[in-house]
Design a protein around this motif. Structure first.
Motif, PDB file in Angstrom:
ATOM      1  N   ILE A 210       0.838  -1.201   0.000  1.00  0.00           N
ATOM      2  CA  ILE A 210       0.000   0.000   0.000  1.00  0.00           C
ATOM      3  C   ILE A 210       0.876   1.255   0.000  1.00  0.00           C
ATOM      4  CG2 ILE A 210      -1.670   1.330   1.356  1.00  0.00           C
ATOM      5  CD1 ILE A 210      -2.715  -1.441   2.372  1.00  0.00           C
ATOM      6  N   SER A 270      -8.799  -3.163  -2.561  1.00  0.00           N
ATOM      7  CA  SER A 270      -7.591  -3.258  -3.384  1.00  0.00           C
ATOM      8  C   SER A 270      -7.950  -3.580  -4.826  1.00  0.00           C
ATOM      9  CB  SER A 270      -6.648  -4.331  -2.826  1.00  0.00           C
ATOM     10  OG  SER A 270      -6.192  -3.993  -1.540  1.00  0.00           O
ATOM     11  N   ALA A 302      -8.032   3.380  -2.594  1.00  0.00           N
ATOM     12  CA  ALA A 302      -6.636   3.256  -2.165  1.00  0.00           C
ATOM     13  C   ALA A 302      -6.390   3.884  -0.809  1.00  0.00           C
ATOM     14  CB  ALA A 302      -5.714   3.887  -3.217  1.00  0.00           C
ATOM     15  N   THR A 360       0.852   1.062  -9.427  1.00  0.00           N
ATOM     16  CA  THR A 360      -0.199   0.996  -8.410  1.00  0.00           C
ATOM     17  C   THR A 360      -1.085  -0.229  -8.603  1.00  0.00           C
ATOM     18  OG1 THR A 360      -1.789   2.342  -9.663  1.00  0.00           O
ATOM     19  CG2 THR A 360      -0.207   3.510  -8.278  1.00  0.00           C
ATOM     20  N   HIS A 364      -1.688  -3.206  -5.830  1.00  0.00           N
ATOM     21  CA  HIS A 364      -3.023  -3.475  -5.298  1.00  0.00           C
ATOM     22  C   HIS A 364      -3.505  -4.887  -5.625  1.00  0.00           C
ATOM     23  CE1 HIS A 364      -3.628   1.118  -5.155  1.00  0.00           C
ATOM     24  NE2 HIS A 364      -3.537   0.667  -3.921  1.00  0.00           N
TER      25      HIS A 364
END
Length: 432
Positions: A210, A270, A302, A360, A364
């Motif tokens: 994260i 996520s 997020a 990202t 995730h």
């Protein structure tokens, strides 16, 4: 409310001014750097060096505070931050900026420790939740307010850097002139990452990932917007809507995680963040409306992940280990925020600005997959025995310090054992 907030009004005013400068500077640097033609790698390193300085400051800055006291240390750290931002506007050089960002990160760690320990000193068990929520609101309004100032001046001039300096200088006045007594000396909790992993593997791995995703977007999101063709106002709106969406999502996500397996909530949020990032990566939206809508969905999902992961770790922790557990998670998050922009810059150079969301999305997806795997290997804590969910402070930096953790509404005054943490029925067990 008034009785609880009046004793810390001066400190909260200083905090608001500090985060106005912080929010403005955090958006101004990548936008100005992109205009100057700095590479994506260099712009990513602006976030990496800041986070590195902050992590170092978490360990070193408390010694400064112990030696010279809270008020003097706070004024000194703010003076250095102000000096750095003015030098940044005068010396437009990428190497100079990297050095100055590291120093700023270090000093920000010091100011964060002082503000949060000061608030904790003034809070009681009855007012702690109110003060904590108000503090979050102050930081959020400060950051967003600072970011929204970017379109109102020419970023190619030193004007906005000077405005940052004014905010930082003013931030020192309320506490310097206040008659309120300084808080007690800071205390440091010894961290145990190995024990933390045994306590909750998904929280450790999840928070590292994260932090990687949030660090990449937090540092390079404005660069993405600029390279995607948005004007200054649209970039400021894009970055600000991410924070607002995340703030709005905190409470419904937290309530949901209190009613079902937190790992399932982690996996779902996520996956939502990954889908939003994947849409940006694949569709390559260029219109302002499309980008803002997608990043709003991304920010809502997020930015709600971190506090849920912390709450899950504390579900399995003994009361006396709360500070140690949360401090370790913050350190892992800080490491992630160093990794994220370091990866994001080269990826954007290689595959274009939209490729930021490849970083990202990958992070995730890994969180979602691992959360599902862990949910099949270990039973959740019964709902009646779970730790209370609390939101995380919204700031330009996701980091905090172990000293700040006693501000959590679960902690008693003076940092003693939290009252609402469940009995130690799972502490010390190996994760199955």
């Amino acid at each position: 409310m008034r009785r609880n907030l009046l004793p810390i009004l001066a400190l909260l005013c200083g905090t608001l001014l500090l985060f106005l400068g912080n929010g403005l500077q955090s958006l101004l640097l990548p936008v100005r750097g992109a205009q100057e033609g700095y590479s994506n790698e260099v712009l990513g390193l602006l976030g990496t060096t800041w986070a590195s300085g902050f992590v170092i400051g978490c360990f070193v800055a408390p010694n400064v505070v112990r030696r010279i006291g809270h008020v003097r240390a706070f004024s000194g750290f703010l003076s250095l931050i102000c000096l750095n931002v003015l030098l940044t506007g005068l010396m437009v050089d990428q190497n100079t900026w990297l050095v100055l960002r590291a120093i700023t990160g270090f000093c920000t760690a010091g100011t964060s420790m002082i503000i949060e320990s000061w608030l904790n000193e003034r809070a009681t068990s009855e007012s702690r939740g109110t003060i904590f929520s108000f503090y979050i609101s102050i930081t959020l309004f400060g950051v967003v307010g600072g970011q929204l100032m970017v379109p109102f001046a020419d970023i190619s001039t030193p004007t906005l850097f000077m405005i940052c300096g004014i905010f930082y200088s003013l931030a020192a006045l309320p506490t310097t002139l206040s008659k309120a007594a300084s808080p007690q000396p800071l205390k440091r909790a010894r961290l145990d990452l190995r024990g933390l992993f045994r306590n909750s593997p998904i929280s450790c791995i999840g928070i590292l990932l994260i932090g990687t995703a949030n660090g990449a977007y937090g540092t390079l999101g404005a660069v993405f917007g600029t390279r995607a063709g948005l004007d200054q106002g649209a970039v400021a709106a894009m970055v600000s809507i991410t924070l607002f969406a995340g703030a709005i999502m905190q409470f419904p996500a937290g309530r949901l995680s209190d009613r079902m397996d937190r790992r399932h909530v982690l996996a779902g949020l996520s996956a939502a963040a990954a889908l939003a990032g994947l849409a940006i990566l694949v569709i390559h939206p260029t219109g302002t409306y499309q980008i803002v809508v997608l990043v709003a969905i991304y920010g809502a999902a997020a930015n709600a992940l971190y506090p849920i992961a912390v709450a899950h770790a504390n579900d399995f922790a003994a009361p006396e280990d709360f500070v140690k557990v949360s401090g370790g998670l913050l350190l892992l998050y800080g490491i992630g925020t160093i990794i994220g922009p370091t990866l994001g810059g080269p990826v954007m150079t290689w595959a274009g600005p939209h490729a930021l969301f490849a970083v990202t999305t990958g992070a995730h997806l890994l969180v979602a997959a691992y959360a599902i795997i862990r949910s099949r290997q270990r039973a959740p804590v019964p709902i009646a025995e779970r730790d209370a969910y609390t939101t995380a402070p919204a700031s330009t930096s996701p980091l905090a310090t172990p000293e700040s953790l006693s501000l959590d509404p679960r902690a008693k005054t003076g940092g003693s054992t939290p009252e609402s943490v469940r009995p130690d029925t799972n502490a010390g067990k190996e994760a199955s």
